[in-house]
Motif scaffolding. Sequence first.
Motif, PDB file in Angstrom:
ATOM      1  N   GLN A  95       0.832  -1.199   0.000  1.00 26.15           N
ATOM      2  CA  GLN A  95       0.000   0.000   0.000  1.00 26.15           C
ATOM      3  C   GLN A  95       0.874   1.258   0.000  1.00 26.15           C
ATOM      4  OE1 GLN A  95      -2.735  -0.217   3.259  1.00 26.15           O
ATOM      5  NE2 GLN A  95      -3.822  -1.997   2.450  1.00 26.15           N
ATOM      6  N   PRO A  96       0.431   2.314  -0.683  1.00 26.77           N
ATOM      7  CA  PRO A  96       1.262   3.538  -0.749  1.00 26.77           C
ATOM      8  C   PRO A  96       1.445   4.207   0.600  1.00 26.77           C
ATOM      9  CG  PRO A  96      -0.908   3.890  -1.729  1.00 26.77           C
ATOM     10  CD  PRO A  96      -0.800   2.433  -1.478  1.00 26.77           C
ATOM     11  N   ALA A  97       0.433   4.141   1.444  1.00 25.71           N
ATOM     12  CA  ALA A  97       0.533   4.771   2.765  1.00 25.71           C
ATOM     13  C   ALA A  97       0.966   3.722   3.790  1.00 25.71           C
ATOM     14  CB  ALA A  97      -0.790   5.401   3.170  1.00 25.71           C
ATOM     15  N   MET A  98       2.112   3.977   4.432  1.00 26.32           N
ATOM     16  CA  MET A  98       2.622   3.032   5.433  1.00 26.32           C
ATOM     17  C   MET A  98       1.695   2.951   6.644  1.00 26.32           C
ATOM     18  SD  MET A  98       5.079   0.946   5.630  1.00 26.32           S
ATOM     19  CE  MET A  98       5.878  -0.126   6.827  1.00 26.32           C
ATOM     20  N   ARG A  99       0.954   4.004   6.849  1.00 33.03           N
ATOM     21  CA  ARG A  99       0.038   4.030   7.989  1.00 33.03           C
ATOM     22  C   ARG A  99      -1.024   2.959   7.855  1.00 33.03           C
ATOM     23  NH1 ARG A  99      -3.544   9.355   9.795  1.00 33.03           N
ATOM     24  NH2 ARG A  99      -4.600   8.356  11.581  1.00 33.03           N
ATOM     25  N   ASP A 100      -1.523   2.755   6.640  1.00 32.02           N
ATOM     26  CA  ASP A 100      -2.547   1.738   6.421  1.00 32.02           C
ATOM     27  C   ASP A 100      -1.995   0.334   6.672  1.00 32.02           C
ATOM     28  OD1 ASP A 100      -4.297   3.751   5.760  1.00 32.02           O
ATOM     29  OD2 ASP A 100      -3.905   3.589   3.595  1.00 32.02           O
ATOM     30  N   ALA A 101      -0.743   0.087   6.266  1.00 31.59           N
ATOM     31  CA  ALA A 101      -0.134  -1.227   6.488  1.00 31.59           C
ATOM     32  C   ALA A 101       0.052  -1.497   7.981  1.00 31.59           C
ATOM     33  CB  ALA A 101       1.209  -1.300   5.761  1.00 31.59           C
ATOM     34  N   VAL A 102       0.511  -0.480   8.710  1.00 31.23           N
ATOM     35  CA  VAL A 102       0.695  -0.640  10.151  1.00 31.23           C
ATOM     36  C   VAL A 102      -0.648  -0.864  10.838  1.00 31.23           C
ATOM     37  CG1 VAL A 102       1.454   0.544  12.247  1.00 31.23           C
ATOM     38  CG2 VAL A 102       2.822   0.702  10.161  1.00 31.23           C
ATOM     39  N   LYS A 103      -1.672  -0.188  10.352  1.00 36.61           N
ATOM     40  CA  LYS A 103      -3.000  -0.335  10.943  1.00 36.61           C
ATOM     41  C   LYS A 103      -3.545  -1.745  10.738  1.00 36.61           C
ATOM     42  CE  LYS A 103      -7.637   1.687  10.814  1.00 36.61           C
ATOM     43  NZ  LYS A 103      -8.504   2.728  10.179  1.00 36.61           N
ATOM     44  N   GLN A 104      -3.365  -2.286   9.540  1.00 36.07           N
ATOM     45  CA  GLN A 104      -3.888  -3.613   9.244  1.00 36.07           C
ATOM     46  C   GLN A 104      -3.101  -4.701   9.983  1.00 36.07           C
ATOM     47  OE1 GLN A 104      -6.531  -4.498   7.565  1.00 36.07           O
ATOM     48  NE2 GLN A 104      -7.136  -2.517   6.726  1.00 36.07           N
ATOM     49  N   ILE A 105      -1.790  -4.649   9.879  1.00 41.31           N
ATOM     50  CA  ILE A 105      -0.952  -5.688  10.500  1.00 41.31           C
ATOM     51  C   ILE A 105      -0.960  -5.545  12.018  1.00 41.31           C
ATOM     52  CG2 ILE A 105       1.392  -6.592  10.666  1.00 41.31           C
ATOM     53  CD1 ILE A 105       1.837  -5.745   7.780  1.00 41.31           C
ATOM     54  N   GLY A 106      -0.733  -4.315  12.496  1.00 39.48           N
ATOM     55  CA  GLY A 106      -0.703  -4.106  13.938  1.00 39.48           C
ATOM     56  C   GLY A 106      -2.035  -4.382  14.603  1.00 39.48           C
ATOM     57  N   GLY A 107      -3.119  -4.050  13.917  1.00 35.96           N
ATOM     58  CA  GLY A 107      -4.438  -4.300  14.502  1.00 35.96           C
ATOM     59  C   GLY A 107      -4.701  -5.782  14.700  1.00 35.96           C
ATOM     60  N   ASN A 108      -4.301  -6.610  13.734  1.00 32.69           N
ATOM     61  CA  ASN A 108      -4.500  -8.053  13.869  1.00 32.69           C
ATOM     62  C   ASN A 108      -3.597  -8.650  14.952  1.00 32.69           C
ATOM     63  OD1 ASN A 108      -6.540  -8.841  11.871  1.00 32.69           O
ATOM     64  ND2 ASN A 108      -5.093  -8.077  10.359  1.00 32.69           N
ATOM     65  N   VAL A 109      -2.388  -8.117  15.077  1.00 31.74           N
ATOM     66  CA  VAL A 109      -1.486  -8.609  16.130  1.00 31.74           C
ATOM     67  C   VAL A 109      -2.025  -8.236  17.512  1.00 31.74           C
ATOM     68  CG1 VAL A 109       0.830  -8.388  17.121  1.00 31.74           C
ATOM     69  CG2 VAL A 109       0.553  -8.618  14.645  1.00 31.74           C
ATOM     70  N   VAL A 110      -2.457  -6.982  17.666  1.00 31.20           N
ATOM     71  CA  VAL A 110      -3.003  -6.530  18.955  1.00 31.20           C
ATOM     72  C   VAL A 110      -4.263  -7.313  19.313  1.00 31.20           C
ATOM     73  CG1 VAL A 110      -4.043  -4.549  20.132  1.00 31.20           C
ATOM     74  CG2 VAL A 110      -1.970  -4.243  18.785  1.00 31.20           C
TER      75      VAL A 110
END
Length: 212
Positions: A95-110
Amino acid sequence: MGRTAARLRRTRTEPKTEAGPKTARAPRPSKPAPPPQRYQLPLPLRLLSMLLGFVFMVAFAVVLAKLTLEPSPASKALVHTNLHPGRSLKAYLDQPAMRDAVKQIGGNVVLGIPFGVLVPVLAPRARGVLRVLLLTATVMLMVEFAQGALITGRAFDIDDVILNTTGALVGWLLLGRRLGRTVHARKPVAKTARTPKAAKATKTAKAPKAAS
């Protein structure tokens, strides 16, 4: 002179008798080492900890159901079933925005961390890391199957299960392992040392009779 010479000859030709080996003594039993002492919570505090863990688990289940089992008709055309591990992770990172990647991956980990923290407190027999991960993966697989089969705008994604299980591992390493040992610490049991059997004494070798 003849008699003394004959005696000397007899003493030279007679075989020497060997002394038999000494009997072995049984070793004394060693005192068992004192078992390590572990701190264990009193029973009222243990019950209170399990009750609080149950309350948090119910609250977490409500949040999990709201986040994963709520229909999303607007996303029906965007979501697709993923049975190949790593495909969704690659899509997140591309994804172009790193924020979206962190939100998707980090949200599933949390989302998986509470499993690693609360399961060792609620289930003493499942406080090991393998059982915690197996239980987390089983629950998340059921959630993903329900998403793909029953919920509009949701789909089954194996990468979500992997990320949730990873979050459970993080929660177990950070807090769940210590909480499980503290709440459900086992009392040390003193092991009695076994006394070895006494060694049997070997028979002494009989000396051969001297020739007359």
